[in-house]
Design an enzyme around this catalytic site. Structure first.
Site, mmCIF file in Angstrom:
data_model
loop_
_atom_site.group_PDB
_atom_site.id
_atom_site.type_symbol
_atom_site.label_atom_id
_atom_site.label_comp_id
_atom_site.label_asym_id
_atom_site.label_seq_id
_atom_site.Cartn_x
_atom_site.Cartn_y
_atom_site.Cartn_z
ATOM 1 N N ASP A 18 0.842 -1.206 0.000
ATOM 2 C CA ASP A 18 0.000 0.000 0.000
ATOM 3 C C ASP A 18 0.877 1.256 0.000
ATOM 4 O O ASP A 18 0.384 2.378 -0.094
ATOM 5 C CB ASP A 18 -1.022 -0.005 1.148
ATOM 6 C CG ASP A 18 -0.387 -0.086 2.522
ATOM 7 O OD1 ASP A 18 0.853 -0.157 2.606
ATOM 8 O OD2 ASP A 18 -1.136 -0.078 3.521
ATOM 9 N N SER A 19 2.201 1.057 0.027
ATOM 10 C CA SER A 19 3.146 2.170 -0.162
ATOM 11 C C SER A 19 2.911 2.842 -1.511
ATOM 12 O O SER A 19 3.354 3.967 -1.734
ATOM 13 C CB SER A 19 4.591 1.674 -0.073
ATOM 14 O OG SER A 19 4.791 0.572 -0.934
ATOM 15 N N LYS A 30 -1.079 -9.619 3.063
ATOM 16 C CA LYS A 30 -0.238 -9.170 4.179
ATOM 17 C C LYS A 30 -1.070 -8.259 5.057
ATOM 18 O O LYS A 30 -1.770 -7.389 4.548
ATOM 19 C CB LYS A 30 0.999 -8.422 3.668
ATOM 20 C CG LYS A 30 1.852 -7.830 4.804
ATOM 21 C CD LYS A 30 3.213 -7.369 4.334
ATOM 22 C CE LYS A 30 3.274 -5.988 3.762
ATOM 23 N NZ LYS A 30 2.807 -4.904 4.677
ATOM 24 N N GLU A 54 9.510 -4.344 10.305
ATOM 25 C CA GLU A 54 9.918 -3.023 9.799
ATOM 26 C C GLU A 54 10.403 -2.120 10.929
ATOM 27 O O GLU A 54 9.816 -2.081 12.024
ATOM 28 C CB GLU A 54 8.715 -2.361 9.085
ATOM 29 C CG GLU A 54 9.046 -0.967 8.564
ATOM 30 C CD GLU A 54 8.035 -0.435 7.547
ATOM 31 O OE1 GLU A 54 7.049 -1.131 7.235
ATOM 32 O OE2 GLU A 54 8.257 0.694 7.066
HETATM 33 O O1 KIV Z 1 3.512 -1.138 1.644
HETATM 34 C C1 KIV Z 1 4.679 -1.540 1.596
HETATM 35 O O2 KIV Z 1 5.410 -1.327 0.619
HETATM 36 C C2 KIV Z 1 5.185 -2.291 2.742
HETATM 37 C C3 KIV Z 1 6.665 -2.413 2.864
HETATM 38 C C4 KIV Z 1 7.189 -1.177 3.484
HETATM 39 C C5 KIV Z 1 7.055 -3.633 3.589
HETATM 40 O O3 KIV Z 1 4.426 -2.716 3.562
#
Ligand code: KIV
Length: 263
Positions: A44-45, A112, A181
């Site tokens: 979700d980044s 996730k 993280e």
């Molecule tokens: O959303 C994402 O890219 C993540 C990473 C920072 C592990 O959760």
């Protein structure tokens, strides 16, 4: 072509070679990453690096499904992880309903979800209903507003014990791996040792069972800020700007297109 990882080969990798995970949000980049990476995370980044938002919180199920489909199209031989957006797994029924949507509408291999012991019941509900779950403990980007910023974890003994309890709770609930993280390196190492499933780090040192980076960070494309844990393998932003500047310059003086680009 590399063999596609499975839940079982990912679990068996613990103690052998570190796992390589990278984010991708579209078919094009996913296809470029496929040959070098074990797992692709549709994080979700994308809400920050590509949608230009200040945090990940406004990402939606529709967006995650759209981008996960694209990644699966581009990297058919990759193990794909779909990040569940903020607010989509606050209770067991919603978590299952939304995860089933991911499994039915995309070919993602797992979802996730962020959280430790407080999310163990939800992880258990998903795994006992046929949804493979990758956990995410330590610094939780979806908690940025409630915590008032991105806070590195594991600085006190109490935090360290709490993180170990998080990792064990997620493992006991049936997760097959987890992301950790923003955790002090030696604490992350202890956590990785305290569970039998792979612990994949981001900002958690190099003594864990794998690494994940956001691709726009490691390619140097994202200029807004660079966290300490990011290594820029190329200066992508400069390369892109230079290329586009050359294109614009050539168009202005009618140097492009040339004969070989013309029908
Ligand atoms: O959303 C994402 O890219 C993540 C990473 C920072 C592990 O959760």
């Amino acid at each position: 072509m590399n063999k596609k990882m499975t839940i079982s080969s990912i679990k068996k990798s613990k103690g052998l070679a570190p796992l390589v995970m990278i984010t991708a949000y579209d078919a094009l980049f996913a296809s470029l990453f496929e040959e070098s990476c074990d797992m692709i995370l549709v994080g979700d980044s994308l809400n920050m690096s590509f949608a230009g938002k200040a945090d990940t919180l406004s990402a939606t199920m529709e967006q995650m499904i759209y981008h996960t489909k694209a990644v699966c199209n581009g990297a058919k031989n990759s193990f794909v992880v779909c990040d569940m957006p903020f607010g989509t797994y606050t209770n067991e029924a919603d978590a299952l309903h939304n995860s089933i949507k991911v499994f039915q509408e995309t070919s993602a291999d797992c979802v996730k979800i962020e959280g430790g012991k407080e999310k163990a019941d939800i992880v258990k509900h998903l795994t006992s209903n046929g949804i493979a779950v990758c956990g995410h403990i330590g610094l939780l980007p979806q908690s940025v507003r409630s915590e008032g910023g991105y806070k590195v974890k594991g600085k006190t003994n109490a935090e360290c014990l709490s993180l170990i309890a998080d990792a064990r709770a997620i493992e006991d609930a049936g997760a097959f791996c987890m992301v950790i993280e923003g955790v002090i390196a030696h604490v992350a190492e202890e956590i990785a040792k305290s569970v039998d499933i792979p612990v994949i780090g981001i900002g958690a040192g190099n003594k864990v069972d794998g690494q994940v980076l956001v691709f726009s960070d490691m390619l140097g494309l994202f200029e807004a800020f660079t966290p300490k844990f990011v290594k820029k393998y190329i200066d992508g932003a400069s390369l892109v700007k230079e290329a586009v500047k050359s294109y614009a310059g050539e168009v202005k003086v009618r140097d492009f297109p040339q004969k070989e680009h013309t029908y």
